[in-house]
Design an enzyme around this catalytic site. Structure first.
Site, short mmCIF file in Angstrom:
data_model
loop_
_atom_site.label_atom_id
_atom_site.label_comp_id
_atom_site.label_asym_id
_atom_site.label_seq_id
_atom_site.Cartn_x
_atom_site.Cartn_y
_atom_site.Cartn_z
N GLU A 1 -60.40 40.38 1.17
CA GLU A 1 -60.91 40.23 -0.20
C GLU A 1 -60.75 38.77 -0.58
O GLU A 1 -61.70 38.01 -0.66
CB GLU A 1 -60.15 41.14 -1.17
CG GLU A 1 -60.61 40.97 -2.61
CD GLU A 1 -59.71 41.68 -3.60
OE1 GLU A 1 -60.16 41.87 -4.74
OE2 GLU A 1 -58.56 42.02 -3.27
N ASP B 1 -59.94 49.27 -9.53
CA ASP B 1 -59.07 49.46 -10.70
C ASP B 1 -59.95 49.50 -11.95
O ASP B 1 -60.04 48.52 -12.70
CB ASP B 1 -58.05 48.32 -10.80
CG ASP B 1 -57.14 48.24 -9.59
OD1 ASP B 1 -56.12 48.95 -9.57
OD2 ASP B 1 -57.46 47.48 -8.67
N HIS C 1 -55.93 46.93 2.82
CA HIS C 1 -56.70 45.89 2.16
C HIS C 1 -56.70 44.65 3.06
O HIS C 1 -55.65 44.21 3.53
CB HIS C 1 -56.04 45.51 0.82
CG HIS C 1 -56.25 46.51 -0.26
ND1 HIS C 1 -56.00 47.85 -0.09
CD2 HIS C 1 -56.68 46.36 -1.54
CE1 HIS C 1 -56.27 48.48 -1.24
NE2 HIS C 1 -56.69 47.60 -2.12
#
Length: 346
Positions: free
Chosen positions: A208, A287, A205
């Site tokens: 973001e 999610d 990740h």
């Protein structure tokens, strides 16, 4: 070059739902629906700080990544036994198959569970068994990606890797997730180098909530093959050029970005700009139990909010297969299936 036939706007949403696709950014613990949380809590005699399913859903009002993670980790507390992990993954894979996902690469967070005394074998064996059953029963292939929690130490990541060593045949790669700000990728340089020596695929990740510099670090220090999220790359022209030139995939999650206030309004999402700049962007659900939609909802809502076309739909699905860690023959098979579907649909 494959040419995408024109599709009338009123049928675009139908195409988005029906076309075959891969999902490359799904946290399996983030697919744990409130109903299943309550069922597992009852089965395992785990108390919850919410009176009902509806009360839990109402708590899903997030202002940033950390406010989401606080509830995310609380929900995971009901997962104790191999069957719990199996039931969670099997429920996701059934839903993904309904959304015409042909292949999924599933993130899981073992440290979330081992910190509570759950053995890593319990986690991996339950998830892997669900993947195997879904392959034979639903026709959806899937693999597992073990993620290190970046708010913990690199020493903890090494400990997790050591625990997972006997089970590495059941995972395809490693990733890096959890709180991004204040935890740059280079914090995990040594453990990622070890994972690379072990022949594991590498993802992380980055970009973001974190800056473009985190994407550079993930590429140059961790040497990842995919960037999860990556939407902040738009603020760095040199980075955009590199991502396009090297076809480095971005696993973008529109509804997650909206829910966590990265793009409060989907009409301002930069997915189309990423695609039009030649980047290998993909659509994923992140999610889905917490962010209001599985992969098809991410497709349909971001397309409804923007002016993307059937050409973009095809490119996103194509990118998802190209960016996967599937063997080349399987990728070619799925891309051919996608092209046949687009022609038949139009």
């Amino acid at each position: 070059m494959f040419k995408v036939p024109p599709v009338f706007a009123r049928r675009l949403q139908e195409l988005l739902r029906a076309m075959p696709k891969a999902e490359l950014h799904i946290h399996i613990e983030g697919s744990l629906e409130p109903e299943l949380i309550f069922a597992l809590a009852q089965r395992n005699d785990v108390p919850l700080p919410y009176a009902s399913v509806e009360a839990l859903r109402q708590a899903y009002a997030f202002t940033n990544l950390q406010s989401f993670l606080d509830i995310y980790y609380a929900g995971a507390s009901v997962l104790l036994h191999e069957q719990d992990f199996y039931d969670m993954a099997r429920a996701y894979l059934a839903r993904a198959a309904m959304d015409n996902v042909a292949h999924a690469e599933i993130f899981f967070d073992p440290q979330t569970h081992t910190a509570r005394g759950v053995a890593i074998e319990t986690v991996i064996n339950g998830l892997h068994r669900a993947c195997e059953d879904a392959r034979s029963e639903l026709g959806i292939s899937s693999t597992l990606i073990l993620c290190f929690l970046r708010h913990l130490s690199e020493a903890s990541a090494f400990e997790t890797l050591e625990q997972a060593q006997p089970l590495l045949d059941k995972i395809v790669g490693v990733g890096l997730d959890s709180s991004e700000l204040g935890h740059p990728p280079e914090k995990f340089a040594h453990v990622f180098a070890r994972c690379r020596e072990l022949g594991l695929h590498l993802v992380a990740h980055a970009g973001e909530e974190g800056p473009p510099a985190y994407i550079w670090s993930a590429l140059d220090v961790l040497k990842v093959e995919r960037i999860d999220h990556g939407v902040q790359a738009m603020h760095d022209a040199a980075l955009m050029q590199r991502l396009a030139q090297d076809r480095i995939p971005l696993t973008v999650c529109p509804l997650s970005n909206q829910k966590l206030c990265v793009f409060p309004d989907l009409k301002n999402h930069n997915l189309r700009q990423l695609l039009d700049a030649g980047l290998c962007a993909t659509v994923n659900s992140d999610d889905p139990a917490y962010f209001g939609g599985y992969i098809n909802e991410n497709f349909t809502q971001v397309f409804a909010a923007t002016d993307m076309t059937a050409r973009h739909a095809y490119q996103l699905a194509f990118n998802s297969f190209e960016a996967s860690f599937l063997p080349a023959p399987r990728k070619a098979e799925l891309i051919a299936r996608l092209q046949a579907h687009i022609h038949a649909f139009a």
